[in-house]
Design a protein around this motif. Structure first.
Motif, PDB file in Angstrom:
ATOM      1  N   GLN A  88       0.863  -1.273   0.061  1.00 14.79           N
ATOM      2  CA  GLN A  88      -0.012   0.064  -0.115  1.00 14.79           C
ATOM      3  C   GLN A  88       0.958   1.326   0.085  1.00 14.79           C
ATOM      4  O   GLN A  88       0.577   2.088  -0.623  1.00 14.79           O
ATOM      5  CB  GLN A  88      -1.028  -0.094   1.146  1.00 14.79           C
ATOM      6  CG  GLN A  88      -1.857   1.108   1.268  1.00 14.79           C
ATOM      7  CD  GLN A  88      -2.713   1.209   2.406  1.00 14.79           C
ATOM      8  OE1 GLN A  88      -2.334   0.459   3.520  1.00 14.79           O
ATOM      9  NE2 GLN A  88      -3.502   2.146   2.538  1.00 14.79           N
ATOM     10  N   CYS A  89       1.770   1.184   0.923  1.00 22.12           N
ATOM     11  CA  CYS A  89       2.818   2.333   0.836  1.00 22.12           C
ATOM     12  C   CYS A  89       3.539   2.674  -0.606  1.00 22.12           C
ATOM     13  O   CYS A  89       3.628   3.684  -1.046  1.00 22.12           O
ATOM     14  CB  CYS A  89       3.691   2.156   2.088  1.00 22.12           C
ATOM     15  SG  CYS A  89       5.268   3.268   1.968  1.00 22.12           S
ATOM     16  N   ARG A  90       3.813   1.591  -1.193  1.00 25.93           N
ATOM     17  CA  ARG A  90       4.598   1.693  -2.388  1.00 25.93           C
ATOM     18  C   ARG A  90       3.595   2.198  -3.412  1.00 25.93           C
ATOM     19  O   ARG A  90       3.943   3.221  -4.389  1.00 25.93           O
ATOM     20  CB  ARG A  90       5.162   0.335  -3.070  1.00 25.93           C
ATOM     21  CG  ARG A  90       6.396  -0.058  -2.430  1.00 25.93           C
ATOM     22  CD  ARG A  90       6.935  -1.152  -2.948  1.00 25.93           C
ATOM     23  NE  ARG A  90       6.249  -2.509  -2.614  1.00 25.93           N
ATOM     24  CZ  ARG A  90       6.512  -3.186  -1.383  1.00 25.93           C
ATOM     25  NH1 ARG A  90       7.327  -2.862  -0.638  1.00 25.93           N
ATOM     26  NH2 ARG A  90       5.548  -4.389  -1.165  1.00 25.93           N
ATOM     27  N   ARG A  91       2.316   1.830  -3.486  1.00 27.80           N
ATOM     28  CA  ARG A  91       1.163   2.220  -4.514  1.00 27.80           C
ATOM     29  C   ARG A  91       0.831   3.570  -4.166  1.00 27.80           C
ATOM     30  O   ARG A  91       0.778   4.293  -5.038  1.00 27.80           O
ATOM     31  CB  ARG A  91       0.032   1.318  -4.170  1.00 27.80           C
ATOM     32  CG  ARG A  91      -1.258   1.529  -5.314  1.00 27.80           C
ATOM     33  CD  ARG A  91      -2.345   0.902  -4.964  1.00 27.80           C
ATOM     34  NE  ARG A  91      -2.689   0.728  -3.573  1.00 27.80           N
ATOM     35  CZ  ARG A  91      -3.608   1.783  -2.929  1.00 27.80           C
ATOM     36  NH1 ARG A  91      -4.022   2.871  -3.695  1.00 27.80           N
ATOM     37  NH2 ARG A  91      -3.903   1.585  -1.678  1.00 27.80           N
ATOM     38  N   LEU A  92       0.875   4.121  -2.907  1.00 29.69           N
ATOM     39  CA  LEU A  92       0.458   5.423  -2.767  1.00 29.69           C
ATOM     40  C   LEU A  92       1.599   6.397  -3.191  1.00 29.69           C
ATOM     41  O   LEU A  92       1.388   7.380  -3.615  1.00 29.69           O
ATOM     42  CB  LEU A  92       0.072   5.736  -1.175  1.00 29.69           C
ATOM     43  CG  LEU A  92      -1.287   5.162  -0.923  1.00 29.69           C
ATOM     44  CD1 LEU A  92      -1.529   5.156   0.483  1.00 29.69           C
ATOM     45  CD2 LEU A  92      -2.457   5.812  -1.553  1.00 29.69           C
ATOM     46  N   CYS A  93       2.849   6.054  -2.837  1.00 31.40           N
ATOM     47  CA  CYS A  93       4.007   6.889  -3.400  1.00 31.40           C
ATOM     48  C   CYS A  93       3.930   7.004  -4.700  1.00 31.40           C
ATOM     49  O   CYS A  93       4.274   8.006  -5.250  1.00 31.40           O
ATOM     50  CB  CYS A  93       5.183   6.099  -2.695  1.00 31.40           C
ATOM     51  SG  CYS A  93       5.534   6.636  -0.864  1.00 31.40           S
ATOM     52  N   ARG A  94       3.620   5.684  -5.750  1.00 27.56           N
ATOM     53  CA  ARG A  94       3.637   5.872  -6.882  1.00 27.56           C
ATOM     54  C   ARG A  94       2.672   6.944  -7.690  1.00 27.56           C
ATOM     55  O   ARG A  94       2.704   7.330  -8.311  1.00 27.56           O
ATOM     56  CB  ARG A  94       3.666   4.497  -7.682  1.00 27.56           C
ATOM     57  CG  ARG A  94       4.986   3.721  -7.674  1.00 27.56           C
ATOM     58  CD  ARG A  94       4.687   2.210  -8.388  1.00 27.56           C
ATOM     59  NE  ARG A  94       3.680   1.269  -8.007  1.00 27.56           N
ATOM     60  CZ  ARG A  94       3.968   0.407  -7.148  1.00 27.56           C
ATOM     61  NH1 ARG A  94       4.904   0.034  -6.558  1.00 27.56           N
ATOM     62  NH2 ARG A  94       2.721  -0.445  -6.816  1.00 27.56           N
ATOM     63  N   GLU A  95       1.509   6.774  -6.836  1.00 30.24           N
ATOM     64  CA  GLU A  95       0.148   7.523  -7.261  1.00 30.24           C
ATOM     65  C   GLU A  95       0.703   9.049  -6.911  1.00 30.24           C
ATOM     66  O   GLU A  95       0.197  10.013  -7.560  1.00 30.24           O
ATOM     67  CB  GLU A  95      -1.018   7.422  -6.328  1.00 30.24           C
ATOM     68  CG  GLU A  95      -1.542   5.909  -7.081  1.00 30.24           C
ATOM     69  CD  GLU A  95      -2.807   5.535  -5.978  1.00 30.24           C
ATOM     70  OE1 GLU A  95      -3.211   6.181  -5.144  1.00 30.24           O
ATOM     71  OE2 GLU A  95      -3.206   4.354  -6.175  1.00 30.24           O
ATOM     72  N   GLU A  96       1.316   9.285  -5.910  1.00 32.08           N
ATOM     73  CA  GLU A  96       1.925  10.808  -5.711  1.00 32.08           C
ATOM     74  C   GLU A  96       3.026  11.236  -6.611  1.00 32.08           C
ATOM     75  O   GLU A  96       3.506  12.407  -6.794  1.00 32.08           O
ATOM     76  CB  GLU A  96       2.590  10.706  -4.277  1.00 32.08           C
ATOM     77  CG  GLU A  96       1.633  10.597  -3.202  1.00 32.08           C
ATOM     78  CD  GLU A  96       2.091  10.645  -1.467  1.00 32.08           C
ATOM     79  OE1 GLU A  96       2.968  11.276  -1.361  1.00 32.08           O
ATOM     80  OE2 GLU A  96       1.473   9.921  -0.870  1.00 32.08           O
ATOM     81  N   GLY A  97       3.464  10.023  -7.464  1.00 32.06           N
ATOM     82  CA  GLY A  97       4.336  10.565  -8.457  1.00 32.06           C
ATOM     83  C   GLY A  97       6.019  10.299  -8.268  1.00 32.06           C
ATOM     84  O   GLY A  97       6.962  10.716  -8.883  1.00 32.06           O
ATOM     85  N   HIS A  98       6.156   9.307  -7.153  1.00 30.14           N
ATOM     86  CA  HIS A  98       7.509   9.092  -6.739  1.00 30.14           C
ATOM     87  C   HIS A  98       7.814   7.429  -7.364  1.00 30.14           C
ATOM     88  O   HIS A  98       7.128   6.976  -7.920  1.00 30.14           O
ATOM     89  CB  HIS A  98       7.536   9.100  -5.372  1.00 30.14           C
ATOM     90  CG  HIS A  98       6.949  10.287  -4.470  1.00 30.14           C
ATOM     91  ND1 HIS A  98       7.875  11.429  -4.779  1.00 30.14           N
ATOM     92  CD2 HIS A  98       6.010  10.707  -3.770  1.00 30.14           C
ATOM     93  CE1 HIS A  98       7.470  12.512  -4.166  1.00 30.14           C
ATOM     94  NE2 HIS A  98       6.275  11.918  -3.482  1.00 30.14           N
ATOM     95  N   VAL A  99       9.002   7.176  -7.171  1.00 25.88           N
ATOM     96  CA  VAL A  99       9.484   6.061  -7.781  1.00 25.88           C
ATOM     97  C   VAL A  99       8.738   4.755  -6.950  1.00 25.88           C
ATOM     98  O   VAL A  99       8.178   3.692  -7.772  1.00 25.88           O
ATOM     99  CB  VAL A  99      11.064   5.818  -7.958  1.00 25.88           C
ATOM    100  CG1 VAL A  99      11.515   4.482  -8.198  1.00 25.88           C
ATOM    101  CG2 VAL A  99      11.553   7.118  -8.748  1.00 25.88           C
ATOM    102  N   SER A 100       8.770   4.591  -5.745  1.00 28.49           N
ATOM    103  CA  SER A 100       8.380   3.560  -4.944  1.00 28.49           C
ATOM    104  C   SER A 100       8.298   4.235  -3.556  1.00 28.49           C
ATOM    105  O   SER A 100       8.503   5.316  -3.439  1.00 28.49           O
ATOM    106  CB  SER A 100       9.268   2.539  -5.162  1.00 28.49           C
ATOM    107  OG  SER A 100       8.844   1.177  -4.334  1.00 28.49           O
ATOM    108  N   GLY A 101       7.946   3.382  -2.487  1.00 28.50           N
ATOM    109  CA  GLY A 101       8.013   3.682  -1.230  1.00 28.50           C
ATOM    110  C   GLY A 101       8.095   2.285  -0.180  1.00 28.50           C
ATOM    111  O   GLY A 101       8.304   1.149  -0.922  1.00 28.50           O
ATOM    112  N   HIS A 102       8.507   2.746   0.918  1.00 32.12           N
ATOM    113  CA  HIS A 102       8.913   1.564   1.861  1.00 32.12           C
ATOM    114  C   HIS A 102       8.214   2.108   3.395  1.00 32.12           C
ATOM    115  O   HIS A 102       8.584   3.269   3.717  1.00 32.12           O
ATOM    116  CB  HIS A 102      10.314   1.337   1.906  1.00 32.12           C
ATOM    117  CG  HIS A 102      11.140   2.608   2.160  1.00 32.12           C
ATOM    118  ND1 HIS A 102      11.845   3.400   1.200  1.00 32.12           N
ATOM    119  CD2 HIS A 102      11.506   2.743   3.635  1.00 32.12           C
ATOM    120  CE1 HIS A 102      12.381   4.248   1.737  1.00 32.12           C
ATOM    121  NE2 HIS A 102      12.435   3.780   3.405  1.00 32.12           N
TER     122      HIS A 102
END
Length: 71
Positions: free
Chosen positions: A45-59
Motif C-alpha cells: 500500500q505504501c509503494r502504491r500510494l507513493c507511485r500515485e503521488e508521482g514518486h518511484v516507490s515507497g517503503h
C-alpha cells in the motif's frame, strides 16, 4: 596521546556515518496520503500510494512511517 588519536578516529567514523545517513534520507520524503502506522504488511500500500503521488516507490520505516523514494 594515543588515547586522543583513538578518540579522534572514533569521532571521524561517527561523523562519516551521520553524513551518509543524512545524504541517503535526503532523497526520501514522507508520504502525504498514507495514514496511520506503516507496518511491514502495509508495504505494498505504501509503494502504491507513493507511485500515485508521482514518486518511484515507497517503503515502511522502523519508525512506522511510509517514505517515498526519490522525491
Amino acid at each position: 596521546m594515543a588515547q586522543i588519536k583513538g578518540l579522534f578516529a572514533v569521532l571521524a567514523v561517527v561523523a562519516i556515518v551521520l553524513m551518509a545517513a543524512n545524504s541517503s534520507s535526503a532523497v526520501d520524503c514522507q508520504s502525504g496520503t498514507f495514514s496511520g502506522p506503516c507496518w511491514a504488511w502495509d508495504g505494498e500500500q505504501c509503494r502504491r500510494l507513493c507511485r500515485e503521488e508521482g514518486h518511484v516507490s515507497g517503503h515502511c520505516s522502523a519508525s512506522l512511517k511510509c517514505w517515498c523514494e526519490q522525491c
